[in-house]
Design a protein around this motif. Structure first.
Motif, mmCIF file in Angstrom:
data_model
loop_
_atom_site.group_PDB
_atom_site.id
_atom_site.type_symbol
_atom_site.label_atom_id
_atom_site.label_comp_id
_atom_site.label_asym_id
_atom_site.label_seq_id
_atom_site.Cartn_x
_atom_site.Cartn_y
_atom_site.Cartn_z
ATOM 1 N N ARG A 90 -49.304 24.080 39.696
ATOM 2 C CA ARG A 90 -49.204 22.640 39.821
ATOM 3 C C ARG A 90 -49.349 21.958 38.473
ATOM 4 O O ARG A 90 -48.727 20.966 38.193
ATOM 5 N N SER B 267 -46.075 22.278 36.666
ATOM 6 C CA SER B 267 -45.046 21.346 37.125
ATOM 7 C C SER B 267 -45.067 20.061 36.315
ATOM 8 O O SER B 267 -44.025 19.516 35.946
ATOM 9 N N CYS C 277 -51.169 10.506 42.850
ATOM 10 C CA CYS C 277 -50.631 11.864 42.970
ATOM 11 C C CYS C 277 -51.663 12.891 42.517
ATOM 12 O O CYS C 277 -51.848 13.936 43.153
ATOM 13 N N TYR D 295 -53.183 15.620 45.253
ATOM 14 C CA TYR D 295 -51.990 16.371 44.874
ATOM 15 C C TYR D 295 -51.483 17.273 45.995
ATOM 16 O O TYR D 295 -50.283 17.304 46.272
ATOM 17 N N ILE E 77 -47.798 16.750 47.544
ATOM 18 C CA ILE E 77 -46.734 17.748 47.432
ATOM 19 C C ILE E 77 -46.288 18.212 48.816
ATOM 20 O O ILE E 77 -45.087 18.464 49.053
ATOM 21 N N ARG F 221 -42.398 18.067 49.983
ATOM 22 C CA ARG F 221 -41.654 19.225 50.483
ATOM 23 C C ARG F 221 -41.084 18.955 51.869
ATOM 24 O O ARG F 221 -39.970 19.368 52.185
ATOM 25 N N LEU G 190 -40.725 16.688 40.934
ATOM 26 C CA LEU G 190 -41.888 17.334 41.527
ATOM 27 C C LEU G 190 -41.478 18.289 42.642
ATOM 28 O O LEU G 190 -41.984 19.416 42.733
ATOM 29 N N GLU H 114 -41.924 22.310 42.194
ATOM 30 C CA GLU H 114 -42.928 22.872 43.098
ATOM 31 C C GLU H 114 -42.317 23.754 44.176
ATOM 32 O O GLU H 114 -43.013 24.593 44.750
ATOM 33 N N SER H 115 -41.033 23.592 44.449
ATOM 34 C CA SER H 115 -40.427 24.288 45.587
ATOM 35 C C SER H 115 -39.512 25.440 45.192
ATOM 36 O O SER H 115 -39.217 26.299 46.025
#
Length: 373
Positions: free
Chosen positions: A5, A8, A211, A215, A219, A223, A281, A285-286
């Motif tokens: 994280r 990112s 954020c 977090y 996130i 997603r 993000l 993150e994905s």
């Protein structure tokens, strides 16, 4: 908070640094009267999220491990921020002013009144205003703590209201407000408002704070709605570029006039910044990044501060070389100018980093920190 994280945010910082170099490269590309308007759009329009998103990253760093319920030592907080931002800001301002006087022979910036104005508004070089705004953000940290506490109670509602207010304030400041008051100091304050008015970037800053505080939940939501966020990003990108082309081909604006209208403070610019922040993000993150891209963004993220501070020097001498050879700023030359600026600036940032290992004062003066031996 997991390492991924944190990475990112580093990736976003690195990508944003490339965007800032793109914006400034676009300005130099105008040296060609027949500038390629499509490349100009890529460099100047698509990158318009770059500066605002740095405020998101800055707020994220401030609030990542920040306990809003714990006592806050304002003196110690500002002492650290003065070391990391104020000292490098003054040092780099003086370096740019010394360089300007050296190459031009003009000593007027050193007159007391002009010198104070330069330092107050970040006028020594075109990128330094960011540090002035950042210092103002830091100085109001107790206020942000109170506001973030309130927003955290109902973040969706309050951030939406704040977004609408941000669009309204930025629109008024960008397209209506003029420095036509009787008092010259008020006019000066308004004339240079883009150099210190934190209100222009308040929404994206507070979004970064929220954020950081929530977090994992944040996130998770991103997603869940990643398809909608991707569509939001695409629509706002089309809005930015579509407005740009509309001004060019329908209103017959010059590329410079168009970009001075379709900027990050315009209504579509504010939405584009938000959409890009959420999209990046989700992306970082994905999905797994290509190792080369990952390494590049990591290096740019870690060295972004020094790259940001030094790249105008690099651009000055690169454009000087290009002009001395009577080279036209064609598309290949502009792209090469961009790549060389990024590469040389990154190399200088590494030089500063390694030099500070043996001489910590170099790192402290130029970047506010010294590399560990």
């Amino acid at each position: 908070m997991s390492k991924q994280r944190i990475l990112s945010i580093e990736y976003i910082r690195g990508l944003s640094m490339l965007g800032v170099i793109g914006i400034h490269t676009g300005a130099y590309s105008l040296a060609n009267p027949d500038v390629n308007v499509h490349l100009f759009a890529l460099l100047e329009i698509c990158t318009r999220f770059s500066v605002p998103i740095f405020f998101f990253v800055s707020a994220f760093g401030l609030f990542l491990h920040h306990n809003l319920e714990a006592p806050f030592n304002y003196f110690n907080f500002m002492k650290r921020r003065c070391r990391t931002v104020l000292i490098p800001y003054i040092v780099w301002s003086l370096l740019y002013m010394i360089h300007y006087t050296w190459v031009s022979g003009d000593i007027s910036p050193w007159f007391p009144g002009i010198l104070v104005k330069y330092l107050l508004f970040g006028l020594a070089s075109y990128q330094l205003y960011f540090l002035v705004i950042l210092l103002w953000f830091y100085s109001f940290m107790p206020l942000w703590r109170m506001i973030v506490k309130g927003i955290a109670k109902a973040p969706g509602f309050y951030l939406t209201v704040l977004l609408l207010l941000q669009i309204a304030v930025n629109y008024y400041s960008s397209y209506i407000l003029e420095a036509n008051f009787a008092n010259r100091y008020i006019n000066m304050a308004i004339q240079y408002r883009l150099s210190y008015w934190v209100i222009h970037y308040l929404f994206i800053f507070l979004l970064g704070a929220i954020c950081a505080l929530h977090y994992q939940q944040f996130i998770h939501k991103l997603r869940k709605y990643r398809i909608a966020i991707t569509c939001f990003f695409g629509v706002t990108l089309l809005g930015m570029t579509g407005y740009y082309y509309h001004l060019l081909f329908t209103k017959h604006y010059s590329p410079e006039e168009a970009v001075n209208t379709v900027h990050q403070l315009s209504p579509i610019g504010v939405l584009y910044t938000l959409a890009t922040t959420l999209f990046l993000l989700v992306l970082f993150e994905s999905y797994r990044l290509n190792p080369v891209i990952k390494a590049t963004l990591t290096q740019l993220g870690e060295r972004s501060y020094a790259v940001y501070l030094v790249h105008p020097f690099v651009m000055y001498y690169l454009i000087g070389f290009i002009n001395s050879k009577n080279i036209i700023m064609s598309v290949p030359v502009v792209l090469a100018f961009y790549v060389f600026t990024a590469a040389i600036s990154l190399a200088i940032s590494w030089l500063i980093h390694f030099s500070s290992r043996s001489r910590p004062s170099i790192g402290l003066l130029l970047t506010g920190s010294a590399a560990k031996k």
